[in-house]
Design a protein around this motif. Structure first.
Motif, PDB file in Angstrom:
ATOM      1  N   LYS A  77       0.689  -1.169  -0.114  1.00  0.00           N
ATOM      2  CA  LYS A  77      -0.004   0.145  -0.151  1.00  0.00           C
ATOM      3  C   LYS A  77       0.892   1.290  -0.025  1.00  0.00           C
ATOM      4  O   LYS A  77       0.524   2.327  -0.493  1.00  0.00           O
ATOM      5  N   TYR A  84      -7.274  -1.734  -4.568  1.00  0.00           N
ATOM      6  CA  TYR A  84      -8.030  -2.374  -3.371  1.00  0.00           C
ATOM      7  C   TYR A  84      -7.281  -3.815  -3.272  1.00  0.00           C
ATOM      8  O   TYR A  84      -6.954  -4.361  -3.954  1.00  0.00           O
ATOM      9  N   CYS A 100      -8.613  -9.840   8.102  1.00  0.00           N
ATOM     10  CA  CYS A 100      -8.692  -9.246   6.963  1.00  0.00           C
ATOM     11  C   CYS A 100      -9.541  -8.014   7.072  1.00  0.00           C
ATOM     12  O   CYS A 100      -9.217  -6.995   6.828  1.00  0.00           O
ATOM     13  N   LEU A 101     -10.740  -8.276   7.741  1.00  0.00           N
ATOM     14  CA  LEU A 101     -11.699  -7.079   7.669  1.00  0.00           C
ATOM     15  C   LEU A 101     -11.456  -5.958   8.508  1.00  0.00           C
ATOM     16  O   LEU A 101     -11.556  -4.959   8.102  1.00  0.00           O
ATOM     17  N   ASN A 102     -10.622  -6.638   9.873  1.00  0.00           N
ATOM     18  CA  ASN A 102     -10.042  -5.491  10.576  1.00  0.00           C
ATOM     19  C   ASN A 102      -9.093  -4.625   9.876  1.00  0.00           C
ATOM     20  O   ASN A 102      -8.873  -3.503  10.495  1.00  0.00           O
ATOM     21  N   GLY A 104      -9.140  -3.897   6.582  1.00  0.00           N
ATOM     22  CA  GLY A 104      -9.637  -3.287   5.800  1.00  0.00           C
ATOM     23  C   GLY A 104      -9.077  -3.697   4.205  1.00  0.00           C
ATOM     24  O   GLY A 104      -9.092  -3.257   3.298  1.00  0.00           O
ATOM     25  N   ILE A 105      -9.298  -5.124   4.397  1.00  0.00           N
ATOM     26  CA  ILE A 105      -8.615  -6.076   3.111  1.00  0.00           C
ATOM     27  C   ILE A 105      -9.735  -7.151   2.913  1.00  0.00           C
ATOM     28  O   ILE A 105     -10.261  -7.670   3.687  1.00  0.00           O
ATOM     29  N   ASN A 117     -15.066  -5.329  -1.237  1.00  0.00           N
ATOM     30  CA  ASN A 117     -15.539  -3.921  -0.867  1.00  0.00           C
ATOM     31  C   ASN A 117     -14.839  -2.853  -1.286  1.00  0.00           C
ATOM     32  O   ASN A 117     -14.203  -2.077  -0.942  1.00  0.00           O
ATOM     33  N   ASP A 118     -15.151  -2.556  -2.687  1.00  0.00           N
ATOM     34  CA  ASP A 118     -14.166  -1.689  -3.546  1.00  0.00           C
ATOM     35  C   ASP A 118     -15.208  -0.947  -4.562  1.00  0.00           C
ATOM     36  O   ASP A 118     -15.615  -1.385  -5.596  1.00  0.00           O
TER      37      ASP A 118
END
Length: 350
Positions: A77, A84, A100-102, A104-105, A117-118
């Motif tokens: 990044k 994304y 992953c969700l925590n 932001g992936i 979620n892009d």
């Protein structure tokens, strides 16, 4: 079709189902700058905008490997922020998905779990169980000798262990301890530290083990006695103690010692061999039956079952961990007793 090709095929199928975007390219080992070459880069068009998704592909989806992939993505990044990022693995468990969700992936796996979620894409599919292999790595934990290691780790609380020390305590090989240790580290249930390692998520391990534990592995012999439960337990204990025969009460018989409010009408105990049961049948005048039993003998599938047994008023009972395992799926109010032991006994060690 190799593993990466399988991932690419899944991606292509997902994008073909979305009418408002155009998939313009899927690339393996694509240089995104600063010498970074992620496993897969996806390009797609939405209206007049070109967008990119960068995937890091892992051959294992346990939390330890997913965390490594997240750290790698954070480095990507910095060099290439306008994309994304996702992780792909054979199977993404709920624990790995939350990591992953925590961060932001997004993620996807071979069995159907997907999270993207892009904007404008939002895709979320969840498969509760892994139909390919029920956590193949975790199944290494459930051989009889591997379970000895789990019992000791859970029974001894926050103790820090050396590999050789744990092997000696459990009477298994150093190599097996190393294998079990590695599986637990991959799940992030164990922490390796200077001078040893220790269990840090005991209740995650206990929950996973209890869902894969089957008391039926021990051979059961069913009997009927006219005596009350307390009377027969005392007579059994007296016979076995005098002869130094290893045994331990389990089920509700053990739960009643750890949680005195437990009420029960049947007796259950582990005992060393069928020959001893035969001797008890004669000495105590009990009768083997096919139905209506109120006395159950279990021939343990492994000596580890008796590890950590405790003595109450001269009678041996299995450890709190073994009591919990034997009761948690017992329909005759066993779950209620197991939860009581967990809350009032096991958790106090942690």
């Amino acid at each position: 079709m190799n593993y990466k090709e399988q991932i690419l095929k899944i991606i292509e199928d997902i994008f073909l189902e979305i009418p408002f975007i155009i998939l313009t390219g899927c690339y393996q080992n694509y240089n995104i700058g600063n010498g970074y070459i992620p496993d897969i880069v996806i390009k797609y068009a939405y209206k007049n905008e070109e967008k990119r998704i960068v995937l890091e592909v892992k051959s294992q989806g346990e939390p330890r490997f997913i965390r490594d992939a997240i750290n790698q993505i954070l480095r990507y990044k910095e060099a290439f922020p306008n994309a994304y990022y996702m992780i792909a693995a054979p199977f993404i468990s709920n624990t790995s998905a939350n990591l992953c969700l925590n961060a932001g992936i997004g993620f996807l796996d071979l069995v159907g779990n997907v999270y993207i979620n892009d904007d404008p894409l939002f895709i979320k599919k969840n498969v509760e169980r892994n139909p390919l292999a029920e956590k193949r790595e975790l199944r290494k934990l459930y051989s009889p000798k591997s379970e000895r290691i789990l019992r000791v780790l859970l029974d001894k609380g926050k103790k820090s262990w050396l590999t050789e020390e744990l092997a000696e305590e459990t009477n298994v090989s150093i190599g097996l301890v190393a294998k079990v240790k590695n599986v637990l580290l991959n799940e992030e249930w164990l922490e390796s530290e200077y001078g040893g390692f220790s269990l840090i998520k005991p209740f995650d391990l206990l929950d996973e083990w209890s869902n894969n534990y089957h008391i039926e592995k021990s051979k059961k012999l069913n009997f009927y006695t006219m005596s009350s439960v307390r009377e027969i337990e005392n007579r059994l204990g007296d016979f076995l103690n005098k002869r130094n025969i290893p045994y331990a009460f389990t089920g509700q018989s053990a739960a009643a010692r750890y949680a005195p409010m437990v009420r029960y009408k049947t007796t259950k105990l582990y005992i060393d061999s069928i020959e001893i049961v035969n001797a008890l049948e004669v000495d105590l005048e009990i009768k083997q039956v096919e139905s209506g039993a109120n006395l159950h003998f279990l021939i343990p599938y492994d000596e580890g079952v008796l590890y950590g047994r405790q003595q109450f008023d001269g009678l041996f009972v299995v450890s709190q961990i073994q009591t919990y395992l034997d009761l948690i799926h017992d329909k005759a109010r066993g779950e209620e007793a197991a939860v009581e032991i967990l809350e009032q006994g096991i958790k106090k060690k942690w």
